[in-house]
Design an enzyme around this catalytic site. Sequence first.
Site, PDB file in Angstrom:
ATOM      1  N   ASP A  59      35.906  42.351  48.877  1.00 36.09           N
ATOM      2  CA  ASP A  59      35.256  43.078  49.979  1.00 36.09           C
ATOM      3  C   ASP A  59      35.558  42.386  51.308  1.00 36.09           C
ATOM      4  O   ASP A  59      35.177  42.864  52.370  1.00 36.09           O
ATOM      5  CB  ASP A  59      33.753  43.252  49.742  1.00 36.09           C
ATOM      6  CG  ASP A  59      33.005  41.938  49.710  1.00 36.09           C
ATOM      7  OD1 ASP A  59      33.646  40.875  49.699  1.00 36.09           O
ATOM      8  OD2 ASP A  59      31.749  41.973  49.704  1.00 36.09           O
ATOM      9  N   SER A  60      36.309  41.265  51.234  1.00 38.27           N
ATOM     10  CA  SER A  60      36.866  40.668  52.449  1.00 38.27           C
ATOM     11  C   SER A  60      37.733  41.699  53.171  1.00 38.27           C
ATOM     12  O   SER A  60      38.028  41.537  54.367  1.00 38.27           O
ATOM     13  CB  SER A  60      37.692  39.418  52.104  1.00 38.27           C
ATOM     14  OG  SER A  60      38.594  39.681  51.048  1.00 38.27           O
ATOM     15  N   ASP A  98      35.855  44.066  43.773  1.00 38.86           N
ATOM     16  CA  ASP A  98      34.664  43.398  44.301  1.00 38.86           C
ATOM     17  C   ASP A  98      33.609  44.455  44.615  1.00 38.86           C
ATOM     18  O   ASP A  98      33.885  45.402  45.364  1.00 38.86           O
ATOM     19  CB  ASP A  98      35.068  42.686  45.600  1.00 38.86           C
ATOM     20  CG  ASP A  98      34.253  41.454  45.859  1.00 38.86           C
ATOM     21  OD1 ASP A  98      33.356  41.138  45.071  1.00 38.86           O
ATOM     22  OD2 ASP A  98      34.535  40.792  46.883  1.00 38.86           O
ATOM     23  N   LYS A 128      33.673  42.195  40.234  1.00 35.40           N
ATOM     24  CA  LYS A 128      33.060  40.930  40.628  1.00 35.40           C
ATOM     25  C   LYS A 128      31.796  41.252  41.411  1.00 35.40           C
ATOM     26  O   LYS A 128      31.777  42.214  42.181  1.00 35.40           O
ATOM     27  CB  LYS A 128      34.012  40.107  41.505  1.00 35.40           C
ATOM     28  CG  LYS A 128      33.366  38.836  42.056  1.00 35.40           C
ATOM     29  CD  LYS A 128      34.362  37.940  42.756  1.00 35.40           C
ATOM     30  CE  LYS A 128      34.566  38.238  44.210  1.00 35.40           C
ATOM     31  NZ  LYS A 128      33.377  38.183  45.077  1.00 35.40           N
ATOM     32  N   GLU A 130      28.427  39.251  43.619  1.00 34.26           N
ATOM     33  CA  GLU A 130      27.915  37.998  44.177  1.00 34.26           C
ATOM     34  C   GLU A 130      26.486  37.740  43.727  1.00 34.26           C
ATOM     35  O   GLU A 130      25.673  38.667  43.660  1.00 34.26           O
ATOM     36  CB  GLU A 130      27.943  38.056  45.708  1.00 34.26           C
ATOM     37  CG  GLU A 130      29.339  38.080  46.280  1.00 34.26           C
ATOM     38  CD  GLU A 130      29.362  38.059  47.811  1.00 34.26           C
ATOM     39  OE1 GLU A 130      28.300  37.814  48.441  1.00 34.26           O
ATOM     40  OE2 GLU A 130      30.445  38.276  48.374  1.00 34.26           O
ATOM     41  N   GLU A 197      32.581  29.313  45.600  1.00 33.39           N
ATOM     42  CA  GLU A 197      33.081  29.314  46.983  1.00 33.39           C
ATOM     43  C   GLU A 197      32.366  28.263  47.824  1.00 33.39           C
ATOM     44  O   GLU A 197      31.121  28.220  47.851  1.00 33.39           O
ATOM     45  CB  GLU A 197      32.903  30.711  47.604  1.00 33.39           C
ATOM     46  CG  GLU A 197      33.419  30.765  49.048  1.00 33.39           C
ATOM     47  CD  GLU A 197      33.613  32.164  49.613  1.00 33.39           C
ATOM     48  OE1 GLU A 197      33.492  33.158  48.855  1.00 33.39           O
ATOM     49  OE2 GLU A 197      33.895  32.259  50.825  1.00 33.39           O
TER      50      GLU A 197
HETATM   51  O1  KIV Z   1      35.997  39.177  49.083  1.00 38.66           O
HETATM   52  C1  KIV Z   1      36.728  38.219  48.788  1.00 38.66           C
HETATM   53  O2  KIV Z   1      37.883  38.134  49.186  1.00 38.66           O
HETATM   54  C2  KIV Z   1      36.150  37.178  47.948  1.00 38.66           C
HETATM   55  C3  KIV Z   1      36.949  35.935  47.746  1.00 38.66           C
HETATM   56  C4  KIV Z   1      36.849  35.067  48.937  1.00 38.66           C
HETATM   57  C5  KIV Z   1      36.549  35.215  46.506  1.00 38.66           C
HETATM   58  O3  KIV Z   1      35.082  37.330  47.452  1.00 38.66           O
END
Ligand code: KIV
Length: 304
Positions: A59-60, A98, A128, A130, A197
């Site tokens: 989600d970056s 994510d 994934k 969080e 992280e």
């Molecule tokens: O969103 C992302 O790119 C991440 C990584 C930094 C692990 O969660």
Amino acid sequence: MSIRPQEPAPATPAPGRLPITELAEMKARRQPIVMVTAYDAPGGRLADQAGVDLILVGDSAAMTVLGHDSTVPATMDEMLILTRAVTRGSRRPLVIADMPFGTFQVSDEDAVRNAIRFVKEAGADAVKLEGAGPMLSRVRAIVGAGIAVMGHIGLTPQSATMLGGFKAQGRSAEKALGLLADAHALEAAGCFSLVLEAVPAPVAARVTSELGIPTIGIGAGGECDGQVLVWHDLLGLYEGRAARFVKRYAEIGDSIRTALEAYAADVRERSFPEEQHTYAMPIDELALFEQAASDQREYADDRG
Ligand code: KIV
């Protein structure tokens, strides 16, 4: 070692993808796992060609490709489009989607529904999410639906405000013990792997040695079972202050800018396109075309 819950039948990865079970074997062999983020089909293809094991559609993307100043605004629809592009572009790496903020926090049902969308609509091999604590039940629910889940603790950008900003986590004995407990709980909930992280290297090393599942570090030292970096950070495409843990392996942004400047100059000087970039037509067809166009023009002019 923590106790794994009853194993559900996992969603089958697309044929040709790295089997998810291979990751535990890589950990056992102490073979480092390589993960990188990607957000489009060319990115997926290049990561695949480079032999990367895991692609995270992070989600970056909200920051790196959509121009937001945090990951929070990423939506399910945006992440589905990006994930679909990455799965189309890659063959071998496992693609992990994510789960964006707001798509799993409210209820287990929401979390399962959205995880299923990533698998069914975008071809993701895993998701994934969080956090730990209340999120453990989300992990159990998604794994229970047969979808593999990667956990993510330490600096969790979706809750950066609650963590006091983008800063390292687990730097006191108490906080480090909390991280260790969360890591065990996520393994017990059924995660197949865990992102750590911005965690002190010795804490990440301890987590890595105690867990049976592989840890993937970002700013968590060299003892993790694998490493992940964000595409734009690694390639020099992101402007602004980079985190301490970023290593730039290229300056692609500079190359793109130089190429665009050269293109703009060529267009302005009319030195692009050249002969080789244009299409010809048979000479007699051209003569016919010129004659017909002139006749049409004359007729139109006569009619005023
Ligand atoms: O969103 C992302 O790119 C991440 C990584 C930094 C692990 O969660």
